[in-house]
Write a protein that holds these residues in place. Structure first.
Motif, PDB file in Angstrom:
ATOM      1  N   UNK A 117       0.847  -1.203   0.000  1.00 25.39           N
ATOM      2  CA  UNK A 117       0.000   0.000   0.000  1.00 25.39           C
ATOM      3  C   UNK A 117       0.877   1.246   0.000  1.00 25.39           C
ATOM      4  N   UNK A 139       5.927   3.262   1.370  1.00 24.18           N
ATOM      5  CA  UNK A 139       6.073   3.491   2.816  1.00 24.18           C
ATOM      6  C   UNK A 139       5.778   2.202   3.580  1.00 24.18           C
ATOM      7  N   UNK A 140       4.832   1.418   3.087  1.00 29.53           N
ATOM      8  CA  UNK A 140       4.500   0.172   3.788  1.00 29.53           C
ATOM      9  C   UNK A 140       5.664  -0.817   3.779  1.00 29.53           C
ATOM     10  N   UNK A 145       7.503  -0.148   6.851  1.00 28.87           N
ATOM     11  CA  UNK A 145       6.795  -0.677   8.023  1.00 28.87           C
ATOM     12  C   UNK A 145       7.032  -2.184   8.147  1.00 28.87           C
ATOM     13  N   UNK A 176      10.630  -2.852   9.144  1.00 28.16           N
ATOM     14  CA  UNK A 176      10.842  -2.532  10.561  1.00 28.16           C
ATOM     15  C   UNK A 176      10.330  -3.683  11.432  1.00 28.16           C
ATOM     16  N   UNK A 224      10.048   5.673  11.118  1.00 26.16           N
ATOM     17  CA  UNK A 224       9.469   4.377  11.464  1.00 26.16           C
ATOM     18  C   UNK A 224      10.534   3.437  12.017  1.00 26.16           C
ATOM     19  N   UNK A 245      -2.087   4.695  -3.967  1.00 30.07           N
ATOM     20  CA  UNK A 245      -1.373   3.977  -2.890  1.00 30.07           C
ATOM     21  C   UNK A 245      -1.004   2.561  -3.339  1.00 30.07           C
ATOM     22  N   UNK A 249      -0.965  -6.719   8.407  1.00 32.17           N
ATOM     23  CA  UNK A 249      -1.031  -5.251   8.421  1.00 32.17           C
ATOM     24  C   UNK A 249      -2.337  -4.739   7.821  1.00 32.17           C
ATOM     25  N   UNK A 250      -2.748  -5.270   6.666  1.00 26.18           N
ATOM     26  CA  UNK A 250      -3.973  -4.764   6.030  1.00 26.18           C
ATOM     27  C   UNK A 250      -4.603  -5.751   5.036  1.00 26.18           C
TER      28      UNK A 250
END
Lengths: 388, 388
Positions: A88, A91-92, A95, A98, A121, A232, A253-254
């Motif tokens: 997404x 940037x994801x 995440x 990390x 992050x 996105x 996460x999603x």
């Protein structure tokens, strides 16, 4: 109120605050990294099948994964569609990385400066950020070796092509040298390439992950800088040892990336139409880059030094008389001009004063000269006040 | 390979594996939780402005936040648009909540059973999962008080309306009692309501967050069960003390939710058209629920007990002779029928054998009887083998 320990490291985002201020009508903003509105391509939705409204696979749409793998192979990245994870926005990827690597005090290696939102992050998860100084053609190799000898970082995070914020593009020699060092020390590479296609001189050095022989790697990209950020849709490609973990982290996460944006991205990736659009983007941004360079020469020659970016969206200025550029923000905004201070792009902001990141893609060309003139005045006045 | 400590808790998802097997042509699947394809509404994209292709706000689209806040207020949730955060599907709410609250060994309170994917992400972050037994009308209140007296959980996570997997809807009395207990002990409530609108008897008890006087809260919902899951648009509404932290965590996770899906959701939320669609959905699923109930009575009366769900997408069966239903999967798939074992919906799976979660919304009605018959045969054979 008992929050997690990590929330104590959840900083107020300076970017958020600056961007909010930059939205004020009348403000001339060099602060963001937004594509120019005029260059958002017209997209069609009429042929999209209703079935993409259903739940999809956590990995992403199979046809899109195939298309992204084909593009990556054309760049020299050895991969199959089974190694591609649609995310997404890129940037994801940060995440997920990390979560995969960072416990409290885990050592990681970064360029200095590096991408602000990556730093945020990684620090949120508790990383101990070791840095290597960025030079005009990539990281200082002596210091990179020294860091690798002294530390055992969980990964190194690099943006080798038109880095945000420094605009640096690694030379061929440094790409090879970095790959060899990572193989030698067995350190995982996370290579972030949002700006690869925004090249103004036609240069297209192959990714560092394509030069690795042994080290694990994650390569990440996005359509946000070349198509539509509002979709996105980004992607990562990972070495097979890492992929299954990243997939599970993505799912938790999603579940999966929105399929509407994935369908639209697939209408473009690998097509003639996309190549034509990229050509138009490069021409458009090159003109803006050139105009910005002229404006800087006029207003900043005595104040700062910089390299002319050969791609990406930013100029990175180094003040001849360093000062904490965060202290300039208030006066700048009072003069209706916004910029991004350089300090937050370093893990140790206070030790790295005197840089400004200026976006050249978004500002109305008619207001460029006035904006730079006002910003130069703000710098001059602050330096005069310091000297007094 | 040095991954983070949390990755050691990153389990292979049983759901992923079952759903993958359920994709095989010919398999009759009661396993997933997918909306019926036939009920995905026809959506229009022609009026969407090109500007939604640009970067957006981390909070979400202002008009959508207003619409969601208005809907929530109509349910009795005291909130303003400023408390609404649009997320990339309500799964992301769980990711953000985990980041906000959970360190290793942080105590949290859950229903037993609870939503599998919530359990996975809370455990990934290291939560110590305390549970309260679910009864037909909500949690056992004596045990809830006892847990609150003995523990200091960072939050309690509840799905009070047509819970996945148990289909339980809390009574009015238990909603009031739970709210009073959380106020008394000062425990934050995370209330997850994906199934609220899928009610078959017209019941619509107000959310528990609307009954709180003091405790902090996060209320989360989605358009995935009522509109199109492929949009990946959900939302959370949080008490003002929590919102700023959740917003920053959202920004660091994926900058913002895709604006294409947000725009589409806004075309429906709060409209007459949406109400009509919801009515059609309820009628459609009620018919499927009734047919499923008839099939269960025919094939499972001697094998299991269950309550008839008044909403949602699932039947939750309790075997009269408990056995570990995970051991049934192989035989079931060999007979081309897929279901979801109940054990993974508990933090201690091995101590909670003997439940099956059966989805009634997705299966082709023409194959329903044959599917349940085969599944009953698998159960019967396993019980006979155990008895032998």
């Amino acid at each position: 109120m008992a929050f997690s320990e990590r929330v104590s490291r959840l900083k107020s985002s300076l970017i958020r605050e600056i961007l909010a201020a930059a939205q004020r009508p009348g403000v001339m903003s060099f602060a963001g990294g937004l594509p120019a509105e005029a260059m958002l391509p017209k997209v069609e939705w009429t042929d999209m099948p209703l079935s993409v409204g259903q739940y999809g696979m956590s990995e992403g749409e199979p046809a899109l994964r195939e298309a992204l793998a084909a593009e990556a192979r054309a760049l020299g990245v050895p991969c199959e569609a089974s190694q591609v994870l649609v995310v997404s926005g890129s940037q994801q990827t940060l995440d997920l990385a990390a979560k995969l690597y960072i416990d409290k005090d885990t050592e990681i290696l970064l360029e200095a400066p590096t991408y602000l939102a990556a730093l945020q992050i990684f620090q949120l998860f508790g990383a101990n950020c070791i840095t290597v100084p960025q030079e005009a053609d990539g990281p200082n190799l002596v210091q990179l070796r020294s860091r690798l000898e002294k530390h055992k970082p969980a990964f190194i995070y690099l943006i080798p092509t038109f880095q945000n914020p420094s605009a640096v593009r690694y030379s061929e020699a440094k790409r090879d040298a970095v790959a060899a060092l990572l193989d030698e020390f067995g350190v995982t590479l996370i290579e972030d390439e949002p700006y690869r296609e925004l090249t103004f001189d036609g240069g297209s050095a192959t990714p560092i992950v394509s030069r690795l022989n042994k080290a694990s790697w994650i390569y990440t990209g996005t359509v946000s800088k070349t198509l539509l950020p509002g979709l996105r849709v980004g992607y990562l490609i990972a070495s097979p040892d890492l992929f299954p973990h990243l997939l599970r982290l993505k799912q938790s996460a999603d579940l999966h990336t929105n399929r509407i944006g994935q369908w639209q991205a697939l209408q473009w990736i690998g097509t003639e139409k996309y190549q034509q659009h990229l050509g138009e983007l490069r021409d458009f941004y090159r003109v803006r880059r050139d105009a910005f360079q002229s404006g800087l020469e006029m207003h900043f020659s005595d104040l700062a030094e910089w390299n002319v970016p050969q791609g990406g969206l930013f100029f990175w200025l180094t003040l001849k008389q360093p000062l904490d550029t965060r202290t300039l923000l208030k006066a700048a905004l009072a003069a209706d001009v916004a910029f991004m201070p350089g300090e937050p792009f370093f893990p140790e902001p206070d030790k790295n004063p005197g840089h400004l990141r200026l976006n050249f893609s978004h500002i109305d060309p008619a207001r460029l000269d006035e904006g730079l003139k006002r910003l130069a005045t703000v710098v001059r006045q602050a330096q005069a006040a310091e000297a007094a």
